[in-house]
Each structure stands twice: as structure tokens, then as C-alpha cells.
Write an enzyme that holds these catalytic residues in place. Structure first.
Site, PDB file in Angstrom:
ATOM      1  N   ASP A  65      49.756  32.250  15.207  1.00 25.19           N
ATOM      2  CA  ASP A  65      49.772  33.582  14.596  1.00 25.19           C
ATOM      3  C   ASP A  65      50.498  33.619  13.263  1.00 25.19           C
ATOM      4  OD1 ASP A  65      48.449  35.193  16.421  1.00 25.19           O
ATOM      5  OD2 ASP A  65      50.218  35.448  17.671  1.00 25.19           O
TER       6      ASP A  65
HETATM    7  C1  GLC Z   1      55.158  36.760  15.822  1.00 26.16           C
HETATM    8  C2  GLC Z   1      55.539  35.601  16.693  1.00 26.16           C
HETATM    9  C3  GLC Z   1      54.357  35.004  17.357  1.00 26.16           C
HETATM   10  C4  GLC Z   1      53.572  36.097  18.026  1.00 26.16           C
HETATM   11  C5  GLC Z   1      53.206  37.200  17.029  1.00 26.16           C
HETATM   12  C6  GLC Z   1      52.444  38.293  17.737  1.00 26.16           C
HETATM   13  O1  GLC Z   1      54.420  36.308  14.765  1.00 26.16           O
HETATM   14  O2  GLC Z   1      56.242  34.599  16.019  1.00 26.16           O
HETATM   15  O3  GLC Z   1      54.767  34.030  18.281  1.00 26.16           O
HETATM   16  O4  GLC Z   1      52.432  35.566  18.583  1.00 26.16           O
HETATM   17  O5  GLC Z   1      54.345  37.703  16.457  1.00 26.16           O
HETATM   18  O6  GLC Z   1      52.054  39.314  16.912  1.00 26.16           O
HETATM   19  C1  GLC Z   2      52.451  33.776  20.882  1.00 22.75           C
HETATM   20  C2  GLC Z   2      51.158  34.520  21.037  1.00 22.75           C
HETATM   21  C3  GLC Z   2      49.976  33.594  21.024  1.00 22.75           C
HETATM   22  C4  GLC Z   2      50.039  32.662  19.872  1.00 22.75           C
HETATM   23  C5  GLC Z   2      51.363  31.935  19.815  1.00 22.75           C
HETATM   24  C6  GLC Z   2      51.509  31.068  18.588  1.00 22.75           C
HETATM   25  O1  GLC Z   2      52.755  33.100  22.058  1.00 22.75           O
HETATM   26  O2  GLC Z   2      51.139  35.277  22.206  1.00 22.75           O
HETATM   27  O3  GLC Z   2      48.784  34.341  20.970  1.00 22.75           O
HETATM   28  O4  GLC Z   2      48.971  31.763  19.975  1.00 22.75           O
HETATM   29  O5  GLC Z   2      52.401  32.861  19.812  1.00 22.75           O
HETATM   30  O6  GLC Z   2      51.679  31.813  17.435  1.00 22.75           O
END
Ligand code: GLC
Ligand code: GLC
Length: 811
Positions: A483
Site C-alpha cells: 500500500d
Molecule cells: C498504511 C499502512 C499499511 C496499510 C495502509 C492501509 O499505509 O502502512 O500497512 O495497509 O495504511 O490504508
Molecule cells: C496492510 C494491508 C494490506 C497490505 C499490506 C502492505 O497489511 O492490510 O492490504 O497489502 O499492509 O502494505
């Protein structure tokens, strides 16, 4: 250091001190009614949706303060205490919390009184039951008071914590006998209310929090409890609560038991009222009538235990490794159910008001859940696909109550569509139920444009085919699985969401990770097309897959490992050419899992690079070297201090990808070494470093660059649960469901020894004995099925049998 121990016979983790490094929680409820409960009785309850139908209130942003909860206070002379220690924190003479599968038990003792709580949500009813047993362990008679306590949330948890100008005027309750009814907003558009009741005559009640606590007191010093007397006030506005007072006399050795019930009730529009202003209580009364005695409670509790025993018997291993047995047979499968239920909505790190059901997250959660209750997996696949857009792209999440997609946390994550193929393929491999592919499924919840689910999968696949960049690799969009790799975002101002700011699409930023996914799940989609008799589609898909493999080999390979991405300037990300962030874990795991590089030696090179550059004793880091400054062109990933989260943290979710990838090249020793590093049971004895619950996986462990290397965060709601269960059960132990039948092909450490697995698959019980006389890491020399030797690894499915006995001998 440990703060408790595993009790495997009872499938419990026993916490022996309330002072764990962080609250260690459990989940009650299996389908619609849920409670989070910590080892000191903190937590909250909701029905279906943690944001929209929150029943009890929690206070955010104070992880270790952990208020509120469902508390019981005991007043014994001048001492007030709680069996779960919080909130008075009165030093107890003894304390124990047992988190079990769908229930928690607490036993606290003080000054010769022992209070034992058992709490759970019975199968099939929207109610949480708590049995409180008070025992006089001393030699003289005791006259004590027991007080229950919950603070109501005014349903919409998001609004509840922000909109005081309205909310402090709307709280309403009713009280009849021992039952307190919370009916805020029922007068207007709500058709539901909550009840809190006890199966005994009460001496008094309280529904106003300020009366209960007294001005300026916290829940640790409630004035009414200290005074030993509730005022029986009917709240009007402010902070409605529910508290019962029971005066209890106990002779030496005597025990008394009470059953408390916290329930949710919905009424049809024309049945809302008994008379003007008075709610219709018929359904509440019927619900409460079911749980009036200790026997009712015990029977429902047995029902819960039977339910779970049956579910967990679907995959059972008996090996020489107690950690593997415990995690596979109990905790990993349990966590898979919890992540299936919660997605990323409600934990002690997800507020329940931020995220809902994630498109990619829930698709992946299915991988570890589908063998438990395939019908629920089926329903979930349809729900998720129903939020997809007509061009194959997706909302990133939806609310469980409305099942409608929203863009609150961004959209345009270009990996999302392919995860739908992953989840659907897993479901069909598990069940053989191809009828799901013919179901008519809407787009963006619009039934007028519905197509078959198979067509949804096609559009998922084609979304990638139609969105490629200059290297013929998939465009990344807002981000892919990571993300925080926001290559089109270019955010310069604090407060802008990295996932919502800027264009969701750029013309050139590409993802090698999505390319790997495309190969892996493209092939699974092709296999479904073949199964459905569409050989033209199969051929088309496989030729697209071949093109993608060529693109990965040409521009996705960096010499010693796979490149991560190309940024908006078409510069490499995750390459030896980069100053920071030279190697990333994700494409190494995903490309090798997809088979890329397995034949030409690149897979071995990539995984050796992972070991050399990303490994630590606490797990494999997501990238190295960590980014030391903010890179505008890379986005959120570089916003984290080095070693945390996506910036070089040990992001547990993709550790199993590396472990699975190792099994793809036959290295069982290394696959298991990676498995062990993040496995909760294996690291129980460093709980003071790891800090989160030693019975479940966390999303992240701080990497080598971080100050607190080895410290975990974000326990429970992580794709790590499903992927680890997939890894250990399907790849290391090697019992993999295919479209044709179960495949048996373990890849274990040489010294793992023989083991037995019981696996219920499409209603048939497989008793599988695996022998490894020559201590090899992979390869089956013979497979004997019901006395007959068969060729290959796959046991063709035969539904006419109830039981199949298998003996597999490794080379
Ligand atoms: C933030 C976190 C990530 C998560 C995302 C969800 O970027 O670091 O892990 O998946 O928020 O919106
Ligand atoms: C968080 C989110 C997942 C994403 C991950 C890496 O765990 O839930 O959707 O893939 O972060 O950013």
C-alpha cells in the site's frame, strides 16, 4: 520471558499476570455478533459492523490503558477489586486469564473471595453470555456486592467519538426488573436496541455513567461502587451505561453463580413499540429466556466447544514438533477464522471505524479459511465480486453491514483484481463447486449489469492485460500489495493520504510484483477456463502469461534478484542501481511462487539474495537498505522511520511467500527456518521483546534498522494468518488441494521426521501417513492410496468413499 503458557489439551493460552507488555486479546463470536476482549477484561462489542453497529464504547489511542471493557466490580468491606484486575488495578491474591477458542475465562481472588468469569457468544444468537461464580474460600461469612458495568456506544462508533454536541443529548434507556435496555435513536430511524440483563433479582441498577463514577473519577474509582450502592437512575442524555448491583452473602465454602447476557435485538418497522415511547421487548425477552440458568449457559458453552472441535478437526497434524502441532491444529486456524470475520476492521490496532472489509485482504483471508466453512467462503466471494467495477478494477474495501464498496482509503490498487482469482480458485480447488462460476454477480452492487462470476474473473485478468507500461509490465496504479509504494502520488503536504492523493494512475509506473501475480493467478484462471470447457480462453490466457514471463525475464530481473517496480520516471525501484531500497522481498516471493526462474536458476539466486540481504533472526525484512529520507517519487514507504512497517520492517505477511518459494525449489530446511522465525509459539519465550500475543501472528515486527528490533505491532488482523496456514499445510506439509483432488508433496526439513495428517476434503476424510526414511527434504517415492500404489502426487477425488487411507513415502 513468558507471561503465561500454552494449555494444548484445552486449546487455551493461559496468561498468569495481568501485566502483559500490551493487552493480549481474544475474539468472541463466530458469525455476526462479536466481542474483543483483553486479558484484563477490556474491549468492546458490536453486531455485524464495528463502525455502524457498535454496542459498547471503547476509548481510542491508549493501547495499554485499555479502557473500556465489560467489567465486574466486587466490593468486599473497604476493598474494591475486579477479577480481571482492570480497571481498579487492585493487587489480586491470584489471577489467571485463559483465552480459548471463542471464549475467555478469568479467575481472580482477593481476601478469600474467588471470582471466576467465563464469557462467550453462543452459536446462533446475538448475545454475549458471562457466567460469574463467586466463592467464599475463607472461614467466615462474607457479605459482598457485585456490580456489572458496560458503557453504551451510540451505535455509529465514528460519530460517537466526534459528535458530542448532538450525542450528549440523545441517550435513552429503559429498565424492567433485571434488564437494562439501551434504545438511543430507536425513537427515529433505528430498528434495534441492546439489552444487558442478569438471571437474578437485582438490588439496584445504574444507567447514568456520571452517577456511577461521580464527577472527575475514572472507571478505577467509581463513586457508587465505593459507596456500595447504586442509585437506580434512568439516564437522559450524557453517557448511558448499564450496571447491576447484586448483594451477595456467602457462607464459608459457598459459591453463587450468576449469568449475565448482553444482547442485540432488531424489530420490524411495524413492531417497534409496545406502546408510545415504550419499546417492544418480546424478542429481547425470548432471547434472554433461553439463557436463564447455569445449565442453559453450560449447554450453550458445550455447543461452542463442539462447533470448534469439529471445525478444527478438518486439518489435524500429528508430528514430533509441538510448535507445529499447536499452531496448525489450534491457533493458526483460529486466527484464520478471525481474519475472515474481521478482515482489517476491528482489533486493538484497527479501530473498527477506519477500515472495513478489504478487497485484497479478504480475498487472501479466504486462502486460510475456505477448508473450515466453504459455504461462508462462497458467500464472501460473491460479496467481494459484487463490489468490482465493470472494467475489472475494484473498490479497495466495503462495509460489512451495507456490503457496498467505498473509496475512503483509496482505490486504483492494481493488484486488487487478481486477488479475486486467487480466492475463487482456492474455493473451487477446495470444494469442486464450479456452480459458483455461473452465479450472476453485479458490478458495484448494480444488478442490472450483472454477469457470471467467471466473467468477473476474466475482467480481473484483462484489467492487467489492458494496463501495461513501457516495459510491458503491469501498471501499478495507486499501489500494489504494498500500500505504501505510491509511485504516482508525489505528495508534498502533511495530512494528504498517500492512497487517496494524486492521480490513481500514471502512464508509466509499473510493478514486477503484479507481473508475478499475473503469472501465478493467470495460470489458475486458465485452469478454471479449461475446467469449464473453454479451451480458447485457456489458450489466450496462457499466451498472455507467456508474454508476461518474457517481460519479467527481460526487464524484471536485476542480475541477482527480481526488480521491484519502475517509478513514474521509469527508473528502477528495488535494484542494485538504487541508492536505497535495492532489494524488496515481494517480487522474489511472488515470482518464484509463480514458477518464474525455477528452471533457469534465477529462483535460487533470488532466494539466496533474500537470505543474504534481508534475513534477520526475527524474520525476513521487506527491503534493504532502509530508506533514510523521504522520496517524493516513492511515497509512504519512505515516510516510515527505517525498520518500521513497509520501510524495512519484517512485514510478516510475505515471509510465508519466501517460505513457499523455498519449497518450490525443494529447500525444506530453509523453508522451515523462515516459518519458525515469525511463528508465535516458537518465539513465546521472547515475549518481552516481541510484546504482542504469543498465540497469534502480528502484521509487523521491527526490522534490523529499528530501535526496537524484534518488537511486533498490529496483532491479529493480518494476511499472515492465511498465508502461513497455506504455507505450512499446503507447501511444507504438502497437502495441497487441486482441481482434480488432493496432492501430497511435502517439503520438510530433513530432520522433521514422519508425520500424520487428517484432512477433511470435499466431505471425505483423508488419513495421510508421511514417512521420510532417508531424511530428504522433498520428493515422493511412492503414494499408496487405500492399499493401491498410484502414479504422481494427486489422489483423484472419489466422493463415494467416506475415508481414504494414504501412505506417502518420501524418496
Ligand atoms: C498504511 C499502512 C499499511 C496499510 C495502509 C492501509 O499505509 O502502512 O500497512 O495497509 O495504511 O490504508
Ligand atoms: C496492510 C494491508 C494490506 C497490505 C499490506 C502492505 O497489511 O492490510 O492490504 O497489502 O499492509 O502494505
Amino acid at each position: 520471558m513468558k507471561y503465561g503458557f500454552f494449555d494444548d489439551n484445552n486449546k487455551e493460552y493461559v496468561i498468569t499476570t495481568p501485566k502483559t507488555p500490551l493487552p493480549w486479546i481474544n475474539y468472541l463470536g463466530c458469525t455476526e455478533f462479536f466481542t474483543l476482549i483483553s486479558n484484563t477484561c477490556g474491549g468492546y462489542t458490536f453486531y455485524k459492523d464495528a463502525k455502524l453497529l457498535r454496542m459498547t464504547r471503547y476509548r481510542y489511542n491508549d493501547t495499554t490503558l485499555d479502557t473500556n471493557g465489560k467489567y465486574f466490580y466486587i466490593k468486599d468491606g473497604d476493598t474494591i477489586w475486579n477479577p480481571g484486575w482492570q480497571p481498579t488495578k487492585t493487587e489480586l491474591d491470584s489471577y489467571e486469564c485463559r483465552h480459548g477458542i471463542g471464549y475467555s475465562k478469568f479467575t481472580g481472588a482477593k481476601n478469600d473471595i474467588e471470582a471466576a468469569l467465563v464469557t462467550f457468544v453462543p452459536i446462533g444468537d446475538p448475545v454475549e453470555l458471562t457466567k460469574v461464580t463467586l466463592t467464599n474460600k475463607g472461614n467466615s461469612k462474607k457479605d459482598i456486592q457485585l456490580f456489572s458495568y458496560v458503557e453504551w456506544c451510540l451505535w455509529n462508533a465514528d460519530d460517537d467519538m466526534k459528535n458530542y454536541q448532538r450525542n450528549l443529548s440523545i441517550g435513552e434507556v429503559e429498565v424492567v426488573d433485571s434488564t437494562i435496555y439501551h434504545k438511543t435513536e430507536y425513537r427515529e430511524r433505528r430498528n434495534h436496541y441492546a439489552v444487558y440483563s442478569v438471571n437474578s433479582k437485582i438490588d439496584a441498577f445504574e444507567t447514568s455513567r456520571d452517577e456511577f463514577r461521580g464527577a472527575y473519577n475514572g472507571p478505577d474509582k467509581p463513586a457508587a461502587v465505593i459507596a456500595g450502592k447504586l442509585n437506580s437512575t434512568i439516564a437522559s442524555g450524557w453517557y448511558p451505561i448499564a450496571s447491576h448491583q447484586l448483594n451477595v452473602s456467602l457462607n464459608p465454602g459457598e459459591s453463587k453463580t450468576f449469568v449475565f447476557a448482553l444482547g442485540y435485538v432488531e424489530n420490524a418497522e411495524d413492531e417497534k413499540w409496545e406502546k408510545p415511547g415504550i419499546i417492544n421487548k418480546k424478542k429481547a425477552d425470548a432471547l434472554l429466556a433461553k439463557y436463564q440458568t447455569t445449565e442453559d449457559f453450560d449447554k450453550a458453552f458445550d455447543g461452542l466447544c463442539k462447533y470448534w472441535n469439529e471445525l478444527l478437526s478438518k486439518f489435524h497434524i500429528d508430528s514430533k514438533d509441538e510448535h507445529v502441532n499447536r499452531m496448525v491444529n489450534i491457533w493458526n486456524q483460529y486466527q484464520c477464522m478471525v481474519t475472515f470475520n474481521m478482515s482489517r476492521s476491528a482489533s486493538y490496532y484497527e479501530t473498527g471505524i477506519g477500515r472495513g472489509m478489504g478487497f485484497r485482504d479478504s480475498c487472501q483471508d479466504l486462502l486460510g479459511f475456505v477448508h473450515l466453512i466453504p459455504d461462508r467462503a462462497r458467500e464472501r466471494i460473491i460479496d467481494i465480486a459484487s463490489t468490482q467495477f465493470q472494467d475489472g478494477s475494484a473498490y479497495h474495501q466495503y462495509q460489512p453491514l451495507t456490503k457496498k464498496g467505498n473509496s475512503d482509503i483509496g482505490s486504483g490498487f492494481n493488484d486488487d483484481p487478481l486477488w479475486l482469482i486467487a480466492g475463487t480458485s482456492a474455493y473451487i480447488r477446495e470444494t469442486g463447486d464450479t456452480s459458483i462460476l455461473k452465479e450472476m454477480v453485479p458490478y458495484d452492487n448494480d444488478m442490472s449489469v450483472a454477469t457470471t462470476l467467471m466473467e468477473h474473473l476474466k475482467r480481473s485478468f484483462d484489467y492487467i492485460v489492458n494496463h501495461k507500461g513501457p516495459h510491458n509490465l503491469p501498471l501499478i496504479g495507486r499501489a500494489d500489495w504494498n500500500d505504501c509504494l505510491n509511485l504516482n502520488c508525489f505528495s508534498e503536504h502533511p495530512g494528504e493520504s498517500f492512497q487517496c492523493f494524486g492521480p490513481s494512475e500514471g502512464p508509466v509506473a509499473e510493478s514486477v510484483f503484479i507481473a508475478g501475480m499475473f503469472v501465478k493467478y493467470g495460470r489458475e484462471y486458465a485452469a478454471l477456463a479449461k475446467l469449464m470447457g473453454d479451451s480458447a480462453e485457456e489458450a489466450r490466457v496462457l499466451s498472455e502469461v507467456d508474454k508476461m514471463i518474457a517481460a519479467i525475464e527481460k526487464d524484471g530481473w536485476d542480475g541477482e534478484w527480481f526488480v521491484r517496480a519502475y517509478d513514474a520516471y521509469s527508473h528502477k525501484v528495488g535494484s542494485k542501481e538504487c541508492e536505497e531500497g535495492q532489494i524488496y522481498i515481494e517480487p522474489q516471493g511472488m515470482c518464484v511462487m509463480a514458477g518464474v526462474g525455477v528452471d533457469d536458476g534465477n529462483a535460487v539466486k533470488a532466494l539466496d539474495s533474500v537470505k543474504e540481504k534481508l534475513d534477520t533472526k526475527y524474520g525476513v525484512m521487506i527491503l534493504q537498505p532502509a530508506y533514510t529520507r523521504y522520496h517524493l517519487e516513492l511515497g509512504e514507504i519512505t515516510s516510515y522511520p527505517p525498520g518500521y512497517k513497509e520501510n524495512a520492517g519484517i512485514f510478516c505477511h510475505n515471509n510465508p511467500w519466501i517460505s513457499i518459494a523455498e519449497t518450490c525449489i525443494g529447500r525444506g530446511d530453509r523453508a522451515f527456518e523462515v516459518y519458525k522465525k515469525t511463528c508465535p509459539s516458537y518465539i513465546e519465550d521472547i515475549s518481552e521483546i516481541h510484546r504482542t500475543e504469543p498465540y497469534v501472528y502480528s502484521q509487523m515486527v521491527a526490522g534490523a534498522d529499528a530501535k526496537f528490533h524484534g518488537e511486533a505491532k498490529n496483532s491479529w488482523l493480518t494476511g499472515t494468518a492465511a498465508w502461513t496456514f497455506t504455507n505450512i499445510s499446503q507447501y511444507i506439509l504438502g497437502i495441497y488441494p487441486t482441481l482434480e483432488g488432493l496432492s501430497v508433496n511435502p517439503c520438510t526439513p530433513a530432520a522433521f521426521g514422519d508425520f500424520n495428517v487428517t484432512r477433511v476434503y470435499r466431505g471425505v476424510t483423508y488419513n495421510i501417513e508421511i514417512k521420510n526414511p532417508n531424511k530428504v527434504q522433498k520428493g515422493i517415492a511412492s503414494l499408496i492410496v487405500d492399499g493401491q500404489e498410484i502414479q504422481g502426487n494427486i489422489i483423484p477425488f472419489d466422493g463415494s468413499k467416506n475415508t481414504v487411507n494414504v501412505i506417502a513415502t518420501m524418496r
